[in-house]
Write a protein that holds these residues in place. Structure first.
Motif, PDB file in Angstrom:
ATOM      1  N   ARG A   8      44.019  39.950 -18.552  1.00 54.56           N
ATOM      2  CA  ARG A   8      43.676  39.087 -17.409  1.00 54.56           C
ATOM      3  C   ARG A   8      42.201  39.164 -17.933  1.00 54.56           C
ATOM      4  O   ARG A   8      41.680  38.908 -18.590  1.00 54.56           O
ATOM      5  N   GLY A   9      42.019  37.521 -17.043  1.00 54.47           N
ATOM      6  CA  GLY A   9      41.562  36.708 -17.451  1.00 54.47           C
ATOM      7  C   GLY A   9      39.856  36.569 -16.791  1.00 54.47           C
ATOM      8  O   GLY A   9      40.347  37.799 -15.577  1.00 54.47           O
ATOM      9  N   LYS A  10      39.154  37.406 -17.039  1.00 53.06           N
ATOM     10  CA  LYS A  10      38.029  37.104 -16.524  1.00 53.06           C
ATOM     11  C   LYS A  10      37.007  36.466 -15.507  1.00 53.06           C
ATOM     12  O   LYS A  10      36.865  35.091 -16.652  1.00 53.06           O
ATOM     13  N   VAL A  11      36.211  36.576 -14.284  1.00 49.86           N
ATOM     14  CA  VAL A  11      35.697  35.098 -13.937  1.00 49.86           C
ATOM     15  C   VAL A  11      34.146  36.059 -13.400  1.00 49.86           C
ATOM     16  O   VAL A  11      34.338  36.845 -12.537  1.00 49.86           O
ATOM     17  N   LEU A  12      33.128  35.662 -14.302  1.00 51.13           N
ATOM     18  CA  LEU A  12      32.383  35.436 -12.702  1.00 51.13           C
ATOM     19  C   LEU A  12      31.900  34.386 -12.251  1.00 51.13           C
ATOM     20  O   LEU A  12      31.606  32.700 -12.099  1.00 51.13           O
ATOM     21  N   ILE A  35      43.248  38.718 -12.264  1.00 55.20           N
ATOM     22  CA  ILE A  35      41.876  38.182 -12.715  1.00 55.20           C
ATOM     23  C   ILE A  35      40.956  39.148 -12.422  1.00 55.20           C
ATOM     24  O   ILE A  35      41.152  39.402 -11.477  1.00 55.20           O
ATOM     25  N   ASP A  36      40.128  39.049 -13.435  1.00 57.84           N
ATOM     26  CA  ASP A  36      38.700  40.266 -13.391  1.00 57.84           C
ATOM     27  C   ASP A  36      37.911  39.528 -12.549  1.00 57.84           C
ATOM     28  O   ASP A  36      37.473  38.857 -13.120  1.00 57.84           O
ATOM     29  N   ASN A 136      45.203  33.075 -15.164  1.00 61.96           N
ATOM     30  CA  ASN A 136      46.255  33.771 -14.908  1.00 61.96           C
ATOM     31  C   ASN A 136      47.349  34.317 -15.662  1.00 61.96           C
ATOM     32  O   ASN A 136      48.378  33.663 -15.720  1.00 61.96           O
ATOM     33  N   ILE A 137      46.684  35.361 -17.116  1.00 61.61           N
ATOM     34  CA  ILE A 137      47.714  35.233 -18.239  1.00 61.61           C
ATOM     35  C   ILE A 137      49.041  36.713 -17.032  1.00 61.61           C
ATOM     36  O   ILE A 137      47.801  37.063 -16.980  1.00 61.61           O
TER      37      ILE A 137
END
Length: 138
Positions: A8-12, A35-36, A136-137
């Motif tokens: 899961r992609g991580k977004v801040l 995504i996280d 969005n893997i």
């Protein structure tokens, strides 16, 4: 047959307005982007979160106009930290001031995206933003 764990992609997201935080969070849920998401209320909080290696994101979205440390000040600090300076960083903001845009690029922003107010345009922009950076893997 080997089964690979889903990444899961991580977004801040750096955003000081609660309504905008909820809007982004709800949009990624509706779109099922996988995504996280971590949210910081300003640049100082964002830098503090980045000190924890488990929360290092694949992408940072920055609102430019925030109290305390604004988006450009955050960007300058981020790019001065050697192990963080290569994180893809996108201004996702309502600002469209050409001087602000220039300052962002001068300080290493990856992209500058104007945040649409129209709900359908907003949803489409978030979808394109996440898919462009291949987060969005699934």
């Amino acid at each position: 047959m080997m089964k690979f764990e889903e990444k899961r992609g991580k977004v801040l997201l750096l955003e000081d307005v609660l309504l905008e935080q909820l809007r982004f969070q709800r949009t990624i849920e509706i779109l099922k982007l996988g995504i996280d998401l971590t949210i910081a209320n300003n640049g100082k909080e964002g830098i503090s979160l980045l000190k924890n290696e488990e929360t290092i994101p694949d992408l940072i979205l920055i609102d430019i106009n925030m109290p305390g440390q604004n988006g450009i000040e955050f960007l300058k600090e981020l790019k001065s930290i050697s192990h963080l300076k290569n994180i893809r960083t996108v201004a996702f903001t309502t600002s469209n001031d050409p001087q602000v845009i220039d300052m962002c690029y001068e300080n290493g922003i990856s992209s500058f995206i104007h945040k649409p107010m129209n709900p359908n345009q907003y949803k489409e922009t978030v979808k394109l933003l996440i898919t462009y950076w291949k987060l969005n893997i699934r």
